[in-house]
Design an enzyme around this catalytic site. Structure first.
Site, PDB file in Angstrom:
ATOM      1  N   HIS A 192       0.819  -1.215   0.000  1.00 20.88           N
ATOM      2  CA  HIS A 192       0.000   0.000   0.000  1.00 20.88           C
ATOM      3  C   HIS A 192       0.849   1.260   0.000  1.00 20.88           C
ATOM      4  O   HIS A 192       1.954   1.281   0.538  1.00 20.88           O
ATOM      5  CB  HIS A 192      -1.013   0.002   1.149  1.00 20.88           C
ATOM      6  CG  HIS A 192      -0.419   0.061   2.523  1.00 20.88           C
ATOM      7  ND1 HIS A 192      -0.155   1.250   3.162  1.00 20.88           N
ATOM      8  CD2 HIS A 192      -0.061  -0.910   3.402  1.00 20.88           C
ATOM      9  CE1 HIS A 192       0.334   1.011   4.372  1.00 20.88           C
ATOM     10  NE2 HIS A 192       0.418  -0.292   4.541  1.00 20.88           N
TER      11      HIS A 192
ATOM     12  N   ASP B 102       4.213  -6.211   4.989  1.00 22.53           N
ATOM     13  CA  ASP B 102       3.584  -5.072   5.673  1.00 22.53           C
ATOM     14  C   ASP B 102       3.581  -5.249   7.183  1.00 22.53           C
ATOM     15  O   ASP B 102       2.679  -4.801   7.868  1.00 22.53           O
ATOM     16  CB  ASP B 102       2.153  -4.893   5.132  1.00 22.53           C
ATOM     17  CG  ASP B 102       1.555  -3.544   5.511  1.00 22.53           C
ATOM     18  OD1 ASP B 102       2.310  -2.619   5.842  1.00 22.53           O
ATOM     19  OD2 ASP B 102       0.314  -3.428   5.491  1.00 22.53           O
TER      20      ASP B 102
ATOM     21  N   ASP C 261       6.352   1.533   6.462  1.00 22.04           N
ATOM     22  CA  ASP C 261       4.936   1.159   6.318  1.00 22.04           C
ATOM     23  C   ASP C 261       4.296   2.068   5.280  1.00 22.04           C
ATOM     24  O   ASP C 261       3.753   3.083   5.602  1.00 22.04           O
ATOM     25  CB  ASP C 261       4.243   1.271   7.666  1.00 22.04           C
ATOM     26  CG  ASP C 261       2.768   0.900   7.613  1.00 22.04           C
ATOM     27  OD1 ASP C 261       2.347   0.271   6.632  1.00 22.04           O
ATOM     28  OD2 ASP C 261       2.035   1.236   8.572  1.00 22.04           O
TER      29      ASP C 261
ATOM     30  N   GLU D 171      -5.172   1.393   2.656  1.00 31.02           N
ATOM     31  CA  GLU D 171      -4.983   0.366   3.685  1.00 31.02           C
ATOM     32  C   GLU D 171      -5.204   0.915   5.080  1.00 31.02           C
ATOM     33  O   GLU D 171      -5.861   0.302   5.907  1.00 31.02           O
ATOM     34  CB  GLU D 171      -3.585  -0.253   3.572  1.00 31.02           C
ATOM     35  CG  GLU D 171      -3.396  -1.535   4.384  1.00 31.02           C
ATOM     36  CD  GLU D 171      -2.982  -1.311   5.829  1.00 31.02           C
ATOM     37  OE1 GLU D 171      -3.092  -2.253   6.619  1.00 31.02           O
ATOM     38  OE2 GLU D 171      -2.560  -0.187   6.189  1.00 31.02           O
ATOM     39  N   GLU D 172      -4.656   2.099   5.332  1.00 31.06           N
ATOM     40  CA  GLU D 172      -4.754   2.660   6.689  1.00 31.06           C
ATOM     41  C   GLU D 172      -6.179   3.095   7.020  1.00 31.06           C
ATOM     42  O   GLU D 172      -6.495   3.430   8.158  1.00 31.06           O
ATOM     43  CB  GLU D 172      -3.790   3.852   6.847  1.00 31.06           C
ATOM     44  CG  GLU D 172      -2.330   3.552   6.522  1.00 31.06           C
ATOM     45  CD  GLU D 172      -1.655   2.601   7.514  1.00 31.06           C
ATOM     46  OE1 GLU D 172      -2.318   2.117   8.445  1.00 31.06           O
ATOM     47  OE2 GLU D 172      -0.462   2.336   7.325  1.00 31.06           O
TER      48      GLU D 172
ATOM     49  N   HIS E 141       3.475   3.715  12.298  1.00 33.73           N
ATOM     50  CA  HIS E 141       2.365   4.497  12.849  1.00 33.73           C
ATOM     51  C   HIS E 141       2.803   5.490  13.922  1.00 33.73           C
ATOM     52  O   HIS E 141       1.986   6.238  14.433  1.00 33.73           O
ATOM     53  CB  HIS E 141       1.260   3.608  13.447  1.00 33.73           C
ATOM     54  CG  HIS E 141       0.530   2.811  12.419  1.00 33.73           C
ATOM     55  ND1 HIS E 141      -0.760   2.358  12.613  1.00 33.73           N
ATOM     56  CD2 HIS E 141       0.884   2.391  11.190  1.00 33.73           C
ATOM     57  CE1 HIS E 141      -1.142   1.682  11.540  1.00 33.73           C
ATOM     58  NE2 HIS E 141      -0.154   1.685  10.660  1.00 33.73           N
TER      59      HIS E 141
ATOM     60  N   ASP F 159      -0.526   4.363   0.882  1.00 32.55           N
ATOM     61  CA  ASP F 159      -1.010   5.367   1.831  1.00 32.55           C
ATOM     62  C   ASP F 159      -0.268   5.237   3.147  1.00 32.55           C
ATOM     63  O   ASP F 159       0.327   4.198   3.450  1.00 32.55           O
ATOM     64  CB  ASP F 159      -2.525   5.238   2.039  1.00 32.55           C
ATOM     65  CG  ASP F 159      -2.935   3.858   2.522  1.00 32.55           C
ATOM     66  OD1 ASP F 159      -2.413   2.862   1.988  1.00 32.55           O
ATOM     67  OD2 ASP F 159      -3.765   3.768   3.444  1.00 32.55           O
TER      68      ASP F 159
HETATM   69  C1  8V3 Z   1      -8.077  -1.131  11.086  1.00 35.52           C
HETATM   70  N1  8V3 Z   1      -8.157  -2.318  11.940  1.00 35.52           N
HETATM   71  C2  8V3 Z   1      -9.118  -2.545  12.830  1.00 35.52           C
HETATM   72  N2  8V3 Z   1      -8.892  -3.724  13.386  1.00 35.52           N
HETATM   73  C3  8V3 Z   1      -7.753  -4.232  12.870  1.00 35.52           C
HETATM   74  C4  8V3 Z   1      -7.291  -3.342  11.962  1.00 35.52           C
HETATM   75  C5  8V3 Z   1      -6.086  -3.448  11.144  1.00 35.52           C
HETATM   76  C6  8V3 Z   1      -4.854  -2.885  11.810  1.00 35.52           C
HETATM   77  N3  8V3 Z   1      -3.713  -3.269  10.996  1.00 35.52           N
HETATM   78  C7  8V3 Z   1      -2.454  -2.846  11.197  1.00 35.52           C
HETATM   79  O1  8V3 Z   1      -2.154  -2.074  12.089  1.00 35.52           O
HETATM   80  C8  8V3 Z   1      -1.388  -3.365  10.247  1.00 35.52           C
HETATM   81  C9  8V3 Z   1      -0.108  -3.607  10.961  1.00 35.52           C
HETATM   82  N4  8V3 Z   1       0.988  -3.924  10.049  1.00 35.52           N
HETATM   83  C10 8V3 Z   1      -4.726  -3.469  13.200  1.00 35.52           C
HETATM   84  O2  8V3 Z   1      -4.323  -4.620  13.349  1.00 35.52           O
HETATM   85  O3  8V3 Z   1      -5.086  -2.764  14.152  1.00 35.52           O
HETATM   86 ZN    ZN Z   2       0.914  -1.089   6.387  1.00 36.92          ZN
HETATM   87 ZN    ZN Z   3      -0.013   0.941   8.722  1.00 37.67          ZN
END
Ligand code: 8V3
Ligand code: ZN
Ligand code: ZN
Length: 484
Positions: free
Chosen positions: A109, A205, A142, A176-177, A455, A111
């Site tokens: 991704h 990722d 990321d 993605e975010e 993040h 973004d």
């Molecule tokens: C948006 N969301 C809500 N529940 C789970 C997510 C995905 C989020 N994904 C990441 O952070 C990716 C890490 N490489 C998370 O696991 O919190």
């Molecule tokens: Zn990511």
């Molecule tokens: Zn991310």
């Protein structure tokens, strides 16, 4: 072409040399990508334009490689206030379609999370800045760095005028975010199209659990996200005029949230652990083998004490047991100062990380039943509404898949070591969607180090990880070709 039994030492050496020699160019491209503020989280038109610009930049790069590039329109995002914003198109690209070669598809991704210098960055988040071999900037790890590492690997074969060992495809999105809007639909729609020729999917990722030891990821937790609303009325009250004569929504909500998990981290919802897959001896050994210095991890996280004292317990609670986290309360007074308000309506937000064999709809029922029970005991005249707003399944790979073997060999070649075989506590929803929808092998091959700060403020990728990561992908292509 080389024969399957003899390693392509000559070619591999040439590839590695090329990557070393051209590393400054690779860093320069990353700098150009980081300069684009492709934040998908804040729903504003200016940033969506940046996302579109980022998408075009990546599409141009892929076209320059000789790839066939499709920009698939992803429609609009409807915002709660009635506004709508464009979703950047999803890039589907393909390079090579030799039926004798395996087809490896990379998902990534473009973004990024929001970042402002005032948040506590030492350098400007959108100006890639190198300090002591660390490339600081939003999106470096990321996920722009890993996306470019894959592109660098492909471009190296092209630059050397060498045949690509595998057919390569790309799925690159820009939301993605923000929850990968529109991606699941596209995967379903293209199941018999773009994805029909895909044999393997690689996602890069997530991160290693170490600063030096590379990792291969074979599982992630899922997530079920809950909102519990407690409402008296739609307006706030003055606690001088109403305090003492109401069931206050915040008091109800705090009691509800306080009933979810105990101080040892155990979830108090009856039945929640019933289906959790039992730990096997073989699985336990995988955690013992992992390179994690508990003290260093604790110190660098600035936490006085974790709930568990051994590496194995800690990793199991991060990766293979469910956990419940309380995220926030909408409608609560949270600013500095001493306002004497009674919020009239509040929404508590929490989520449960799901692990294999837990059943999403059973979890939903157990949560609702538990909250109903706690709430009914309070005899409150308020209205409680519970909803599960997100349900993401956990993902587990088959590590006996060819691509795991190929990745292990490539890691050995590039880093001279066996990878840590890790899971990840967070969720990459698309992994499970790929696995379920197109039913092909999915692998997570992270490039970034544990301290990259995804993040967070001061996100970075080490130059070493970025450049060796580019080599790793190139070596992986060659190993895949040998196994096919
Ligand atoms: C948006 N969301 C809500 N529940 C789970 C997510 C995905 C989020 N994904 C990441 O952070 C990716 C890490 N490489 C998370 O696991 O919190
Ligand atoms: Zn990511
Ligand atoms: Zn991310």
């Amino acid at each position: 072409m080389f024969s399957p039994s003899s390693p392509p030492t000559g070619l591999l050496e040439k590839v590695f040399q090329y990557i070393d020699l051209h590393q400054d160019e690779f860093v320069q491209t990353l700098k150009e990508w980081v300069a684009v503020e492709s934040d998908s989280v804040q729903p504003v038109l200016r940033l969506r334009r940046e996302l579109l610009r980022m998408t075009d930049l990546a599409a141009d790069r892929l076209r320059n490689l000789g790839a066939h590039v499709d920009l698939v329109d992803a429609g609009f995002q409807q915002l709660p206030d009635g506004q709508s914003l464009p979703i950047p198109p999803i890039i589907l690209a393909a390079l090579g379609n030799d039926p004798k070669k395996p087809t490896v598809c990379f998902y990534g991704h473009l973004d990024v999370q929001p970042a402002r210098r005032e948040d506590g960055w030492v350098t400007d988040p959108h100006t890639l800045t190198e300090v002591d071999g660390k490339l600081y900037g939003r999106g470096t790890t990321d996920n722009k760095g890993p996306v470019l590492a894959w592109i660098n690997a492909v471009s190296t074969f092209r630059a050397l005028d060498e045949d690509l060992p595998v057919n390569v495809k790309f799925v690159i999105e820009g939301m993605e975010e923000a929850g990968s809007l529109a991606l699941e639909e596209l995967v379903q729609k293209e199941k018999a199209g773009f994805f029909s020729s895909v044999d393997y999917i690689v996602i890069s990722d997530n991160l290693w659990v170490s600063r030096r030891t590379p990792a291969l990821t074979w599982g992630t937790r899922g997530n079920s996200y809950f909102m519990v609303e407690v409402k008296c009325r739609d307006q706030d009250f003055h606690s001088g005029t109403f305090g003492g004569i109401l069931n206050e929504p915040m008091a109800d909500l705090v009691a509800l949230l306080g009933s979810l998990v105990d101080s040892s981290g155990r979830i108090l919802i009856p039945g929640i652990y019933d289906h959790v897959a039992p730990v096997t001896e073989e699985e336990k050994r995988t955690y013992e083998a992992i390179d994690l210095d508990l003290e260093e991890y604790r110190n660098s996280s600035q936490v006085k004490k974790f709930l568990f004292d051994t590496k194995e317990e800690l990793l199991m609670h991060l990766w293979r047991y469910p956990s419940l986290s309380i995220h926030g309360i909408e409608g609560a007074f949270h600013e500095p100062g001493a306002k004497t308000v009674i919020p009239g309506r509040v929404i508590g937000k929490f989520s449960i990380r799901l692990v294999p064999h837990m059943n999403m709809s059973v979890v939903e029922k157990q949560v609702k039943q538990h909250l109903d029970y706690i709430f009914s005991k309070r005899n409150s005249s308020n209205q409680m509404t519970v909803s599960m707003t997100l349900g993401l399944h956990p993902w587990v790979a088959n590590i006996r898949d060819n691509q795991y073997l190929a990745a292990k060999r490539a890691i050995k070649t590039v880093f001279g070591t066996e990878p840590d075989m890790i899971r990840d506590g967070s969720t990459i929803p698309i992994a499970r969607i790929f696995q379920d929808t197109i039913q092909k092998s999915v692998m997570m091959l992270p490039l970034g180090a544990v301290d990259d700060g995804e993040h967070s403020q001061k996100e970075k990728i080490n130059r070493w990880n970025y450049i060796e990561g580019s080599k790793l992908f190139a070596a992986f292509f060659l190993e895949m070709a040998k196994l096919h």
